[in-house]
Scaffold this motif. Structure first.
Motif, PDB file in Angstrom:
ATOM      1  N   PHE A 126       0.830  -1.204   0.000  1.00 31.82           N
ATOM      2  CA  PHE A 126       0.000   0.000   0.000  1.00 31.82           C
ATOM      3  C   PHE A 126       0.861   1.249   0.000  1.00 31.82           C
ATOM      4  O   PHE A 126       2.006   1.248   0.437  1.00 31.82           O
ATOM      5  CB  PHE A 126      -0.965   0.019   1.196  1.00 31.82           C
ATOM      6  CG  PHE A 126      -0.318   0.259   2.540  1.00 31.82           C
ATOM      7  CD1 PHE A 126      -0.075   1.549   2.999  1.00 31.82           C
ATOM      8  CD2 PHE A 126       0.038  -0.811   3.352  1.00 31.82           C
ATOM      9  CE1 PHE A 126       0.515   1.772   4.234  1.00 31.82           C
ATOM     10  CE2 PHE A 126       0.628  -0.593   4.592  1.00 31.82           C
ATOM     11  CZ  PHE A 126       0.868   0.704   5.036  1.00 31.82           C
ATOM     12  N   SER A 127       0.278   2.310  -0.527  1.00 33.51           N
ATOM     13  CA  SER A 127       0.893   3.637  -0.486  1.00 33.51           C
ATOM     14  C   SER A 127      -0.084   4.603   0.162  1.00 33.51           C
ATOM     15  O   SER A 127      -1.296   4.536  -0.088  1.00 33.51           O
ATOM     16  CB  SER A 127       1.242   4.130  -1.888  1.00 33.51           C
ATOM     17  OG  SER A 127       2.209   3.309  -2.495  1.00 33.51           O
ATOM     18  N   LEU A 128       0.453   5.504   0.979  1.00 35.65           N
ATOM     19  CA  LEU A 128      -0.348   6.498   1.689  1.00 35.65           C
ATOM     20  C   LEU A 128      -0.074   7.882   1.100  1.00 35.65           C
ATOM     21  O   LEU A 128       1.088   8.249   0.889  1.00 35.65           O
ATOM     22  CB  LEU A 128       0.013   6.476   3.177  1.00 35.65           C
ATOM     23  CG  LEU A 128      -0.596   7.566   4.057  1.00 35.65           C
ATOM     24  CD1 LEU A 128      -2.119   7.400   4.139  1.00 35.65           C
ATOM     25  CD2 LEU A 128       0.016   7.531   5.452  1.00 35.65           C
ATOM     26  N   TYR A 129      -1.145   8.622   0.839  1.00 32.97           N
ATOM     27  CA  TYR A 129      -1.034   9.962   0.266  1.00 32.97           C
ATOM     28  C   TYR A 129      -1.917  10.923   1.051  1.00 32.97           C
ATOM     29  O   TYR A 129      -2.991  10.533   1.539  1.00 32.97           O
ATOM     30  CB  TYR A 129      -1.506   9.984  -1.187  1.00 32.97           C
ATOM     31  CG  TYR A 129      -0.863   8.962  -2.076  1.00 32.97           C
ATOM     32  CD1 TYR A 129       0.273   9.261  -2.823  1.00 32.97           C
ATOM     33  CD2 TYR A 129      -1.396   7.672  -2.186  1.00 32.97           C
ATOM     34  CE1 TYR A 129       0.866   8.309  -3.647  1.00 32.97           C
ATOM     35  CE2 TYR A 129      -0.811   6.719  -2.997  1.00 32.97           C
ATOM     36  CZ  TYR A 129       0.324   7.051  -3.720  1.00 32.97           C
ATOM     37  OH  TYR A 129       0.902   6.097  -4.527  1.00 32.97           O
ATOM     38  N   SER A 130      -1.511  12.169   1.134  1.00 33.35           N
ATOM     39  CA  SER A 130      -2.438  13.199   1.578  1.00 33.35           C
ATOM     40  C   SER A 130      -3.244  13.632   0.362  1.00 33.35           C
ATOM     41  O   SER A 130      -2.736  13.675  -0.760  1.00 33.35           O
ATOM     42  CB  SER A 130      -1.702  14.385   2.193  1.00 33.35           C
ATOM     43  OG  SER A 130      -0.857  15.008   1.249  1.00 33.35           O
ATOM     44  N   ILE A 167      -5.395   5.863   0.913  1.00 31.28           N
ATOM     45  CA  ILE A 167      -4.519   4.691   0.861  1.00 31.28           C
ATOM     46  C   ILE A 167      -4.880   3.899  -0.387  1.00 31.28           C
ATOM     47  O   ILE A 167      -6.049   3.555  -0.590  1.00 31.28           O
ATOM     48  CB  ILE A 167      -4.699   3.773   2.086  1.00 31.28           C
ATOM     49  CG1 ILE A 167      -4.671   4.565   3.388  1.00 31.28           C
ATOM     50  CG2 ILE A 167      -3.641   2.672   2.101  1.00 31.28           C
ATOM     51  CD1 ILE A 167      -5.190   3.774   4.586  1.00 31.28           C
ATOM     52  N   PHE A 168      -3.893   3.599  -1.225  1.00 31.72           N
ATOM     53  CA  PHE A 168      -4.099   2.713  -2.367  1.00 31.72           C
ATOM     54  C   PHE A 168      -3.446   1.368  -2.062  1.00 31.72           C
ATOM     55  O   PHE A 168      -2.263   1.310  -1.719  1.00 31.72           O
ATOM     56  CB  PHE A 168      -3.507   3.307  -3.640  1.00 31.72           C
ATOM     57  CG  PHE A 168      -4.385   4.337  -4.282  1.00 31.72           C
ATOM     58  CD1 PHE A 168      -5.352   3.965  -5.211  1.00 31.72           C
ATOM     59  CD2 PHE A 168      -4.263   5.677  -3.954  1.00 31.72           C
ATOM     60  CE1 PHE A 168      -6.172   4.910  -5.811  1.00 31.72           C
ATOM     61  CE2 PHE A 168      -5.073   6.634  -4.543  1.00 31.72           C
ATOM     62  CZ  PHE A 168      -6.036   6.255  -5.464  1.00 31.72           C
ATOM     63  N   VAL A 169      -4.227   0.298  -2.206  1.00 38.34           N
ATOM     64  CA  VAL A 169      -3.785  -1.047  -1.837  1.00 38.34           C
ATOM     65  C   VAL A 169      -3.887  -1.976  -3.038  1.00 38.34           C
ATOM     66  O   VAL A 169      -4.875  -1.953  -3.777  1.00 38.34           O
ATOM     67  CB  VAL A 169      -4.652  -1.622  -0.695  1.00 38.34           C
ATOM     68  CG1 VAL A 169      -4.091  -2.955  -0.219  1.00 38.34           C
ATOM     69  CG2 VAL A 169      -4.751  -0.639   0.450  1.00 38.34           C
ATOM     70  N   VAL A 220       3.168  10.159   1.022  1.00 41.84           N
ATOM     71  CA  VAL A 220       3.602  10.177   2.422  1.00 41.84           C
ATOM     72  C   VAL A 220       4.548   9.020   2.713  1.00 41.84           C
ATOM     73  O   VAL A 220       5.602   9.185   3.323  1.00 41.84           O
ATOM     74  CB  VAL A 220       2.384  10.115   3.373  1.00 41.84           C
ATOM     75  CG1 VAL A 220       2.845  10.034   4.826  1.00 41.84           C
ATOM     76  CG2 VAL A 220       1.470  11.322   3.169  1.00 41.84           C
ATOM     77  N   GLY A 221       4.183   7.824   2.271  1.00 38.58           N
ATOM     78  CA  GLY A 221       5.010   6.647   2.513  1.00 38.58           C
ATOM     79  C   GLY A 221       4.320   5.395   2.020  1.00 38.58           C
ATOM     80  O   GLY A 221       3.170   5.442   1.557  1.00 38.58           O
ATOM     81  N   SER A 222       5.018   4.263   2.118  1.00 39.75           N
ATOM     82  CA  SER A 222       4.460   3.008   1.605  1.00 39.75           C
ATOM     83  C   SER A 222       5.089   1.833   2.323  1.00 39.75           C
ATOM     84  O   SER A 222       6.099   1.970   3.023  1.00 39.75           O
ATOM     85  CB  SER A 222       4.692   2.894   0.096  1.00 39.75           C
ATOM     86  OG  SER A 222       6.076   2.998  -0.201  1.00 39.75           O
ATOM     87  N   ALA A 223       4.503   0.674   2.120  1.00 38.89           N
ATOM     88  CA  ALA A 223       5.039  -0.572   2.668  1.00 38.89           C
ATOM     89  C   ALA A 223       4.450  -1.720   1.869  1.00 38.89           C
ATOM     90  O   ALA A 223       3.344  -1.612   1.326  1.00 38.89           O
ATOM     91  CB  ALA A 223       4.684  -0.712   4.147  1.00 38.89           C
ATOM     92  N   TYR A 224       5.199  -2.816   1.784  1.00 39.29           N
ATOM     93  CA  TYR A 224       4.651  -3.968   1.077  1.00 39.29           C
ATOM     94  C   TYR A 224       5.143  -5.264   1.706  1.00 39.29           C
ATOM     95  O   TYR A 224       6.146  -5.295   2.408  1.00 39.29           O
ATOM     96  CB  TYR A 224       4.973  -3.923  -0.415  1.00 39.29           C
ATOM     97  CG  TYR A 224       6.423  -4.169  -0.796  1.00 39.29           C
ATOM     98  CD1 TYR A 224       6.879  -5.447  -1.108  1.00 39.29           C
ATOM     99  CD2 TYR A 224       7.335  -3.113  -0.858  1.00 39.29           C
ATOM    100  CE1 TYR A 224       8.196  -5.670  -1.470  1.00 39.29           C
ATOM    101  CE2 TYR A 224       8.654  -3.329  -1.229  1.00 39.29           C
ATOM    102  CZ  TYR A 224       9.081  -4.603  -1.533  1.00 39.29           C
ATOM    103  OH  TYR A 224      10.395  -4.831  -1.889  1.00 39.29           O
TER     104      TYR A 224
END
Length: 267
Positions: free
Chosen positions: A112-116, A212-214, A173-177
């Protein structure tokens, strides 16, 4: 004969138009059933959203390469923060059967990636990759390079709708996978190193709206038709230390006052 040919052409055209319309509808960015709501940021809060799904297992990872990715291979979630806070975001696989009897798979490795920022909301038209305005934005941002879609997993990106409303800007903002992936140009940053169908990351966020895009991280699985994979998401909010400390002090004072009242009543 001529009438039959014209009739067949009309029917064929209608089928093509309907198919194109359906594909465009699928591509629209929306938050239906995927709104975590508003968090005050002043108390411990958590919300879980289950029974959502993503089509295909490659959507998130596809947005990490040079030709970007197709946003309708992901699902968009949203939430709002009233105050600055630490926010933990988690996604895991979920196998279940829908109300229509469709079986959705588990086993996806989510990223996922997090954006404002938020996509356009009703009554404005919904954003989607193939809108002429979105294509123009991609041409401008990519310098005219070929792009598969608008989605970018590791940086800012823009998109719009059929009405060419001012562009939606997703500010990264950030991401993780889940796991650790290298498809030829080195390991992609942000992996948790353990491919166990679950990923979690914490962020310190300011007040505002977030998207959040997943999607999945299996870059090799891009041959249609794609399966649908179930997802479960959790957003947990922890107040900033000073706010949390003030809350504890306030609770302590309430407790002291209550004890004093009780003691006074018995004296």
């Amino acid at each position: 004969m001529k009438k039959t040919l014209i009739k067949n052409l009309v029917m064929y055209s209608a089928v093509i138009f309907a198919s194109m319309t359906a594909l465009q509808a699928m591509a629209h960015i929306g938050y239906g059933g995927r709104d975590f709501g508003s968090f005050t940021g002043a108390t411990l809060e958590s919300l879980t959203i289950s029974n959502q799904a993503v089509t295909g297992s490659h959507g998130w990872i596809d947005g990490t390469d040079a030709d970007w990715g197709d946003s309708h291979r992901l699902r968009a979630y949203r939430f709002h923060l009233d105050n600055d806070a630490d926010v933990s975001i988690s996604f895991g696989d979920l196998a279940y059967t829908t109300s229509t009897g469709t079986s959705l798979l588990g086993g996806i490795n989510p990223g996922f990636s997090l954006y404002s920022g938020l996509a356009h909301l009703a009554p404005l038209g919904a954003d989607y990759d193939s809108a002429p305005g979105s294509v123009a934005l991609r041409d401008a941002d990519s310098g005219g390079a070929f792009t598969e879609g608008s989605f970018r997993a590791l940086t800012d990106w823009r998109i719009t709708n059929d009405n060419n409303d001012p562009a939606t800007v997703f500010t990264y903002v950030g991401s993780a996978y889940d796991g650790s992936v290298d498809y030829g140009s080195g390991v992609i940053a942000g992996g948790d190193g353990i491919a166990d169908n679950f990923v979690s990351q914490s962020f310190h966020l300011t007040a505002g709206d977030y998207t959040i895009f997943v999607g999945g991280t299996d870059y090799s699985d891009q041959v249609a038709p794609w399966d649908s994979y179930g997802l479960e998401g959790v957003v947990s909010v922890v107040p900033e230390p000073e706010i949390y400390a003030m809350l504890l002090v306030g609770l302590g004072l309430v407790s002291v006052c209550a004890n004093r009242r009780q003691n006074y009543a018995y004296s």
